[in-house]
Design a protein around this motif. Structure first.
Motif, PDB file in Angstrom:
ATOM      1  N   ALA A  31      86.614  82.150   1.651  1.00  0.00           N
ATOM      2  CA  ALA A  31      85.799  81.721   0.561  1.00  0.00           C
ATOM      3  C   ALA A  31      85.422  80.271   0.652  1.00  0.00           C
ATOM      4  N   VAL A  34      83.331  79.497   3.588  1.00  0.00           N
ATOM      5  CA  VAL A  34      82.109  79.897   3.441  1.00  0.00           C
ATOM      6  C   VAL A  34      81.245  78.752   2.251  1.00  0.00           C
ATOM      7  N   SER A  35      81.947  78.361   1.343  1.00  0.00           N
ATOM      8  CA  SER A  35      81.301  77.552   0.368  1.00  0.00           C
ATOM      9  C   SER A  35      80.924  76.175   0.960  1.00  0.00           C
ATOM     10  N   HIS A  38      77.788  76.708   3.801  1.00  0.00           N
ATOM     11  CA  HIS A  38      76.769  77.562   3.542  1.00  0.00           C
ATOM     12  C   HIS A  38      76.148  77.190   2.315  1.00  0.00           C
ATOM     13  N   GLU A  39      75.002  77.505   1.859  1.00  0.00           N
ATOM     14  CA  GLU A  39      74.518  77.607   0.448  1.00  0.00           C
ATOM     15  C   GLU A  39      75.366  77.992  -0.724  1.00  0.00           C
ATOM     16  N   TRP A  40      75.084  77.296  -1.881  1.00  0.00           N
ATOM     17  CA  TRP A  40      76.108  77.519  -3.010  1.00  0.00           C
ATOM     18  C   TRP A  40      76.209  79.288  -3.362  1.00  0.00           C
ATOM     19  N   TYR A  41      75.045  79.946  -3.204  1.00  0.00           N
ATOM     20  CA  TYR A  41      75.265  81.398  -3.404  1.00  0.00           C
ATOM     21  C   TYR A  41      75.630  82.069  -2.386  1.00  0.00           C
ATOM     22  N   TYR A  42      75.931  81.737  -1.241  1.00  0.00           N
ATOM     23  CA  TYR A  42      77.064  82.275  -0.348  1.00  0.00           C
ATOM     24  C   TYR A  42      78.368  82.416  -0.699  1.00  0.00           C
ATOM     25  N   GLY A  43      78.730  80.816  -1.307  1.00  0.00           N
ATOM     26  CA  GLY A  43      79.931  80.383  -1.527  1.00  0.00           C
ATOM     27  C   GLY A  43      80.307  81.367  -2.988  1.00  0.00           C
ATOM     28  N   ALA A  45      79.412  84.191  -3.841  1.00  0.00           N
ATOM     29  CA  ALA A  45      79.458  85.683  -3.312  1.00  0.00           C
ATOM     30  C   ALA A  45      80.815  85.824  -2.788  1.00  0.00           C
ATOM     31  N   ALA A  46      81.157  84.781  -1.934  1.00  0.00           N
ATOM     32  CA  ALA A  46      82.438  84.683  -1.206  1.00  0.00           C
ATOM     33  C   ALA A  46      83.728  84.618  -2.380  1.00  0.00           C
ATOM     34  N   TYR A  47      83.554  83.851  -3.164  1.00  0.00           N
ATOM     35  CA  TYR A  47      84.455  83.775  -4.244  1.00  0.00           C
ATOM     36  C   TYR A  47      84.747  84.936  -5.107  1.00  0.00           C
TER      37      TYR A  47
END
Length: 75
Positions: A31, A34-35, A38-43, A45-47
């Motif tokens: 996570a 990813v954060s 990538h864009e904040w919304y992917y981060g 979602a990963a968290y």
């Protein structure tokens, strides 16, 4: 190294490798990556998914809360 030097028993008493949670360490490291990449919304979602994995480890009686928090901190 921590798992085998601390040897904390799991809540279900299956073995003595509870602390820290390896699943939490791995998924929170993922996570974090990813954060950063990538864009904040992917981060986000990963968290969120990482938090779900941590909760499921506690819910499945495989780890205590402090095991998951330590794993997340390491990750």
């Amino acid at each position: 190294v921590l798992k085998f030097s601390i040897q904390e028993e799991r809540p279900n008493h299956s073995n003595k490798t509870s602390f820290p949670s390896g699943h939490a360490t791995t998924i929170f490291a993922f996570a974090s990556t990813v954060s950063q990449l990538h864009e904040w919304y992917y981060g986000a979602a990963a968290y969120a998914f990482a938090s779900f994995v941590g909760f499921s480890r506690i819910n499945d009686n495989m780890h205590y809360l402090h095991d998951v928090v330590a794993g997340a901190t390491i990750g």
